[in-house]
Write a protein that holds these residues in place. Structure first.
Motif, mmCIF file in Angstrom:
data_model
loop_
_atom_site.group_PDB
_atom_site.id
_atom_site.type_symbol
_atom_site.label_atom_id
_atom_site.label_comp_id
_atom_site.label_asym_id
_atom_site.label_seq_id
_atom_site.Cartn_x
_atom_site.Cartn_y
_atom_site.Cartn_z
ATOM 1 N N GLN A 1 2.411 -5.057 -2.458
ATOM 2 C CA GLN A 1 3.005 -5.652 -3.662
ATOM 3 C C GLN A 1 1.880 -6.097 -4.589
ATOM 4 O O GLN A 1 0.935 -6.750 -4.143
ATOM 5 N N ILE A 2 2.000 -5.739 -5.862
ATOM 6 C CA ILE A 2 0.962 -6.109 -6.838
ATOM 7 C C ILE A 2 1.372 -7.415 -7.521
ATOM 8 O O ILE A 2 2.395 -7.473 -8.209
ATOM 9 N N LEU B 1 -5.923 0.397 -0.801
ATOM 10 C CA LEU B 1 -4.496 0.183 -1.084
ATOM 11 C C LEU B 1 -3.633 0.980 -0.117
ATOM 12 O O LEU B 1 -4.018 2.059 0.330
ATOM 13 N N ASN B 2 -2.448 0.436 0.160
ATOM 14 C CA ASN B 2 -1.491 1.122 1.027
ATOM 15 C C ASN B 2 -0.131 1.193 0.346
ATOM 16 O O ASN B 2 0.196 0.329 -0.483
ATOM 17 N N ASN C 1 -3.156 -11.762 4.160
ATOM 18 C CA ASN C 1 -2.335 -10.704 3.552
ATOM 19 C C ASN C 1 -2.480 -10.654 2.023
ATOM 20 O O ASN C 1 -2.070 -9.689 1.393
ATOM 21 N N CYS C 2 -3.013 -11.738 1.433
ATOM 22 C CA CYS C 2 -3.194 -11.788 -0.022
ATOM 23 C C CYS C 2 -4.667 -11.546 -0.330
ATOM 24 O O CYS C 2 -5.524 -12.281 0.168
ATOM 25 N N LYS C 3 -4.953 -10.538 -1.110
ATOM 26 C CA LYS C 3 -6.369 -10.257 -1.379
ATOM 27 C C LYS C 3 -6.584 -9.652 -2.756
ATOM 28 O O LYS C 3 -5.670 -9.066 -3.341
ATOM 29 N N ASP C 4 -7.800 -9.807 -3.255
ATOM 30 C CA ASP C 4 -8.221 -9.145 -4.493
ATOM 31 C C ASP C 4 -8.869 -7.818 -4.111
ATOM 32 O O ASP C 4 -9.691 -7.762 -3.195
ATOM 33 N N LYS D 1 -9.169 -4.739 -11.278
ATOM 34 C CA LYS D 1 -8.980 -5.742 -10.219
ATOM 35 C C LYS D 1 -7.482 -5.951 -9.991
ATOM 36 O O LYS D 1 -6.741 -6.281 -10.920
ATOM 37 N N LEU D 2 -7.034 -5.729 -8.758
ATOM 38 C CA LEU D 2 -5.641 -5.964 -8.399
ATOM 39 C C LEU D 2 -5.569 -7.087 -7.376
ATOM 40 O O LEU D 2 -6.355 -7.114 -6.433
ATOM 41 N N ASN D 3 -4.636 -8.027 -7.588
ATOM 42 C CA ASN D 3 -4.347 -9.015 -6.552
ATOM 43 C C ASN D 3 -3.086 -8.524 -5.846
ATOM 44 O O ASN D 3 -2.039 -8.358 -6.467
ATOM 45 N N ILE D 4 -3.214 -8.227 -4.556
ATOM 46 C CA ILE D 4 -2.089 -7.635 -3.832
ATOM 47 C C ILE D 4 -1.703 -8.483 -2.624
ATOM 48 O O ILE D 4 -2.490 -9.278 -2.124
ATOM 49 N N VAL D 5 -0.438 -8.290 -2.201
ATOM 50 C CA VAL D 5 0.019 -8.831 -0.923
ATOM 51 C C VAL D 5 0.318 -7.627 -0.050
ATOM 52 O O VAL D 5 1.130 -6.770 -0.414
ATOM 53 N N ARG D 6 -0.414 -7.535 1.066
ATOM 54 C CA ARG D 6 -0.250 -6.392 1.970
ATOM 55 C C ARG D 6 1.105 -6.495 2.663
ATOM 56 O O ARG D 6 1.360 -7.440 3.410
ATOM 57 N N CYS D 7 2.003 -5.563 2.362
ATOM 58 C CA CYS D 7 3.341 -5.566 2.962
ATOM 59 C C CYS D 7 3.641 -4.176 3.502
ATOM 60 O O CYS D 7 3.248 -3.180 2.900
ATOM 61 N N PRO D 8 4.373 -4.096 4.625
ATOM 62 C CA PRO D 8 4.784 -2.767 5.096
ATOM 63 C C PRO D 8 5.795 -2.173 4.118
ATOM 64 O O PRO D 8 6.511 -2.931 3.442
#
Length: 334
Positions: free
Chosen positions: A202-203, A197-198, A150-153, A233-240
């Motif tokens: 969360q950034i 991105l969705n 769920n955590c990705k660059d 470059k964004l480090n994001i956590v994919r969250c609904p």
């Protein structure tokens, strides 16, 4: 800390009065009232060394300019009805002051119980503590942040001088990691076109700069400052986009530990069963136990929550995101 717009930032000796109804601050010399907040509007209180931090909600005054904006853009009606005021006091008795305010809440709650025919003595503090100790922290974040997939660059390619094309909002107090969430993306903008991105993501950081714990305005400035970059470059956590909340309340004697105004969670009791359940300040309640409350009047929402026992399942999302998705507010892309 900045005083509200158009107001001075006094540094002066004060007298503090605390009751079960309100908190008042008087100028120690003139005894003039400098601050007067009903207790129910206090959202956060903490002592840090000799410092007491107190946050309160205050209804925004309607100026002529605001009336004009609201008249020309009906979609913005009701936008920013409240603003958060932060007061900082310095005292050797900081801990005592914070405890006193906490006791005022406790006494006010006991009065509320009595008014509803419940004897507060029936519910000891130990009983409440025991209940909390049997409950695990229920929070989607815990599950999400623990899964590496769920955590990705993410890398977004864009033209120099082009905006990223996103709207960001705060994740809300109560989040495990307070940061910003993507609430909307500009059609045909670099963020949307990338397909990476969705809404709800969360950034955590952007071009190596962490956004965790920063105010929304600072995060917006950081993103605006990337306008002349060709690759971001964004480090994001994919969250609904919707947060799932689970509050376990054995019976009505246990307070839920949060307050609601027109469907929006506006205060949260630290260490309460609602905080354990993942409730966040600034979120709009979408659903309670499978029942939509999107078009439900305030009184009905309060009635549903007041009488809910057992496992209370709620779905919430940041109020600012909700307003965007329901076209109550026009997106401002950055």
């Amino acid at each position: 800390l900045q005083a509200p717009e158009g107001e001075s930032q006094p540094v002066t000796e004060v007298d503090l009065f605390i009751s079960t109804q309100r908190i008042k601050v008087l100028n120690a010399d003139t005894q003039e009232t400098m601050m007067d907040h009903p207790l129910r509007t206090i959202s956060y209180i903490a002592d840090i060394g000799n410092i007491v931090v107190l946050m309160a909600r205050r209804r925004m005054p309607r100026s002529n300019s605001q009336d004009n904006v609201e008249a020309s853009h009906p979609s913005q009606d009701g936008k920013r009805q409240y603003k958060m005021i932060c007061h900082v006091f310095e005292s050797e008795d900081a801990q005592l002051i914070a405890q006193s305010i906490g006791q005022a809440f406790s006494v006010a709650y006991q009065e509320f119980l009595r008014a509803n025919g419940i004897n507060p003595e029936d519910l000891s503090q130990k009983e409440y503590s025991d209940l909390l100790n049997t409950q695990d922290m229920y929070n989607d974040d815990l599950i999400h942040f623990s899964k590496s997939e769920n955590c990705k660059d993410v890398y977004i390619e864009k033209q120099k001088g082009e905006i990223l094309g996103v709207v960001i909002v705060e994740s809300g107090w109560g989040s495990i990691l307070p940061t910003v969430i993507i609430a909307n993306m500009m059609h045909g903008g670099p963020a949307e076109k990338s397909g990476k991105l969705n809404i709800g993501d969360q950034i955590m950081s952007i071009n190596g700069t962490s956004l965790v714990g920063l105010p929304l305005s600072t995060c917006q400035s950081i993103i605006k400052g990337l306008k002349n970059q060709a690759r971001v470059k964004l480090n994001i956590v994919r969250c609904p986009p919707v947060t799932t909340v689970l509050i376990r309340r054995p019976d009505l004697r246990y307070q839920l530990g949060f307050s609601v105004q027109n469907g929006i969670i506006c205060s949260l009791m630290r260490g309460g069963i609602a905080e354990r359940g993942g409730v966040r300040v600034g979120h709009r309640i979408i659903e309670i136990n499978g029942q939509s409350v999107v078009a439900t009047p305030h009184e009905k929402i309060v009635h549903i929550l007041s009488n809910a026992v057992g496992e209370i399942h709620m779905k919430t999302m940041p109020a600012a995101m909700y307003r965007l998705l329901t076209a109550q507010e026009q997106p401002v892309y950055i």
